[in-house]
Design a protein around this motif. Structure first.
Motif, PDB file in Angstrom:
ATOM      1  N   LYS A  19       0.072  12.799 -18.207  1.00  0.00           N
ATOM      2  CA  LYS A  19       0.088  11.470 -18.834  1.00  0.00           C
ATOM      3  C   LYS A  19      -0.307  11.564 -20.302  1.00  0.00           C
ATOM      4  CE  LYS A  19      -2.389   7.047 -18.580  1.00  0.00           C
ATOM      5  NZ  LYS A  19      -3.451   6.318 -17.860  1.00  0.00           N
ATOM      6  N   ILE A  20      -1.367  12.329 -20.588  1.00  0.00           N
ATOM      7  CA  ILE A  20      -1.815  12.514 -21.972  1.00  0.00           C
ATOM      8  C   ILE A  20      -0.710  13.145 -22.798  1.00  0.00           C
ATOM      9  CG2 ILE A  20      -3.414  13.828 -23.441  1.00  0.00           C
ATOM     10  CD1 ILE A  20      -5.512  13.426 -21.146  1.00  0.00           C
ATOM     11  N   GLY A  21      -0.083  14.187 -22.248  1.00  0.00           N
ATOM     12  CA  GLY A  21       0.997  14.868 -22.961  1.00  0.00           C
ATOM     13  C   GLY A  21       2.235  14.015 -23.137  1.00  0.00           C
ATOM     14  N   SER A  22       2.448  13.074 -22.214  1.00  0.00           N
ATOM     15  CA  SER A  22       3.667  12.244 -22.255  1.00  0.00           C
ATOM     16  C   SER A  22       3.563  11.073 -23.219  1.00  0.00           C
ATOM     17  CB  SER A  22       3.968  11.694 -20.857  1.00  0.00           C
ATOM     18  OG  SER A  22       4.196  12.724 -19.950  1.00  0.00           O
ATOM     19  N   PHE A  23       2.370  10.523 -23.357  1.00  0.00           N
ATOM     20  CA  PHE A  23       2.240   9.274 -24.096  1.00  0.00           C
ATOM     21  C   PHE A  23       1.498   9.408 -25.422  1.00  0.00           C
ATOM     22  CE2 PHE A  23       2.873   7.992 -19.685  1.00  0.00           C
ATOM     23  CZ  PHE A  23       3.943   7.125 -19.841  1.00  0.00           C
ATOM     24  N   THR A  24       1.321  10.627 -25.883  1.00  0.00           N
ATOM     25  CA  THR A  24       0.673  10.812 -27.181  1.00  0.00           C
ATOM     26  C   THR A  24       1.641  11.462 -28.139  1.00  0.00           C
ATOM     27  OG1 THR A  24      -1.347  11.218 -25.938  1.00  0.00           O
ATOM     28  CG2 THR A  24      -1.432  11.623 -28.275  1.00  0.00           C
ATOM     29  N   PHE A  25       1.822  10.821 -29.274  1.00  0.00           N
ATOM     30  CA  PHE A  25       2.724  11.334 -30.295  1.00  0.00           C
ATOM     31  C   PHE A  25       1.902  11.689 -31.539  1.00  0.00           C
ATOM     32  CE2 PHE A  25       5.069   8.544 -27.546  1.00  0.00           C
ATOM     33  CZ  PHE A  25       6.219   9.246 -27.288  1.00  0.00           C
ATOM     34  N   VAL A 114      17.261   6.217 -36.469  1.00  0.00           N
ATOM     35  CA  VAL A 114      16.300   7.289 -36.175  1.00  0.00           C
ATOM     36  C   VAL A 114      15.289   7.406 -37.314  1.00  0.00           C
ATOM     37  CG1 VAL A 114      16.032   9.772 -35.813  1.00  0.00           C
ATOM     38  CG2 VAL A 114      17.910   8.537 -34.706  1.00  0.00           C
ATOM     39  N   LYS A 115      15.770   7.336 -38.560  1.00  0.00           N
ATOM     40  CA  LYS A 115      14.864   7.399 -39.719  1.00  0.00           C
ATOM     41  C   LYS A 115      13.882   6.233 -39.715  1.00  0.00           C
ATOM     42  CE  LYS A 115      17.694  10.026 -42.990  1.00  0.00           C
ATOM     43  NZ  LYS A 115      18.361  10.025 -44.302  1.00  0.00           N
ATOM     44  N   GLY A 120       8.213   4.293 -38.830  1.00  0.00           N
ATOM     45  CA  GLY A 120       7.224   3.453 -38.160  1.00  0.00           C
ATOM     46  C   GLY A 120       6.210   4.258 -37.361  1.00  0.00           C
ATOM     47  N   ILE A 121       6.649   5.400 -36.817  1.00  0.00           N
ATOM     48  CA  ILE A 121       5.756   6.234 -36.012  1.00  0.00           C
ATOM     49  C   ILE A 121       4.672   6.880 -36.879  1.00  0.00           C
ATOM     50  CG2 ILE A 121       5.638   8.414 -34.716  1.00  0.00           C
ATOM     51  CD1 ILE A 121       8.282   7.661 -33.400  1.00  0.00           C
TER      52      ILE A 121
END
Length: 197
Positions: A19-25, A114-115, A120-121
């Protein structure tokens, strides 16, 4: 029965770190708030002070801080097998996602949508890292010496481009000096700071 409960623990470890690996960017530092929330607040596997120590050790070793942290926590919870399970859990989402992205990214990287998504990310990642810094500082900075060391570390890294490992080793050296030369102050720090002098 023991094997069943152990399997359940391994499954819980894997699911938590997956979960940590999936939802952290945004890399390892952006994972710190989520790791802390999951393993300290939700699962209560480690204390707030212990997780700060884990982050410090994980940062001082080669490799990504999130992977090192998951390995340490997994080992603390369930030994060597726990370390492997937690590490696999945190790595697998990235491995799967980056494999898919690598197959298609070259075709869409210049796409305006995509840009826009990435523009925003990036600020959101900065906010996550800042949140992690604030949370960690609450349990790490317990007196004026800690505050001074934190400020000095920021100046050394940001202004003078000193390597992080040098700063960490310097902090460790100061900690040892305080422990041996000022035992009463060290005792207050180790017991949560006492009064801030």
């Amino acid at each position: 029965m023991k094997n069943k409960s152990q399997f359940k623990l391994f499954l819980e470890l894997f699911a938590t770190f997956f979960k940590i690996g999936s939802f952290t960017f945004g890399g390892g530092y952006a994972m710190i708030p989520l790791i802390e929330r999951e393993v300290v607040e939700n699962k209560k596997w480690v204390t707030g002070e212990e997780v700060v120590d884990v982050f410090a050790v994980a940062q001082s070793l080669p490799g990504a801080v999130a992977i090192n942290s998951s390995t340490f926590i997994g080992y603390k919870i369930a030994g060597k097998k726990g370390a492997l399970v937690a590490t696999a859990g945190v790595i697998l989402p990235s491995l799967l996602i980056i494999t898919v992205i690598a197959m298609f990214f070259s075709r869409v990287q210049d796409n305006p949508v995509v840009k826009a998504i990435f523009s925003g990310i990036r600020p959101a990642i900065v906010a996550l890292i800042l949140t992690a810094a604030i949370k960690v500082s609450k349990t790490s900075i317990v007196d004026k010496i800690g505050l001074f060391l934190s400020a000095l570390a920021v100046i050394l890294v940001v202004v003078f481009d000193v390597q992080a490992i040098v700063v960490i080793l310097g902090g460790a050296a100061v900690g040892l000096v305080i422990y041996y030369l000022f035992p009463l102050r060290a005792a207050r720090i180790l017991n949560g700071g006492g009064h801030k002098d």
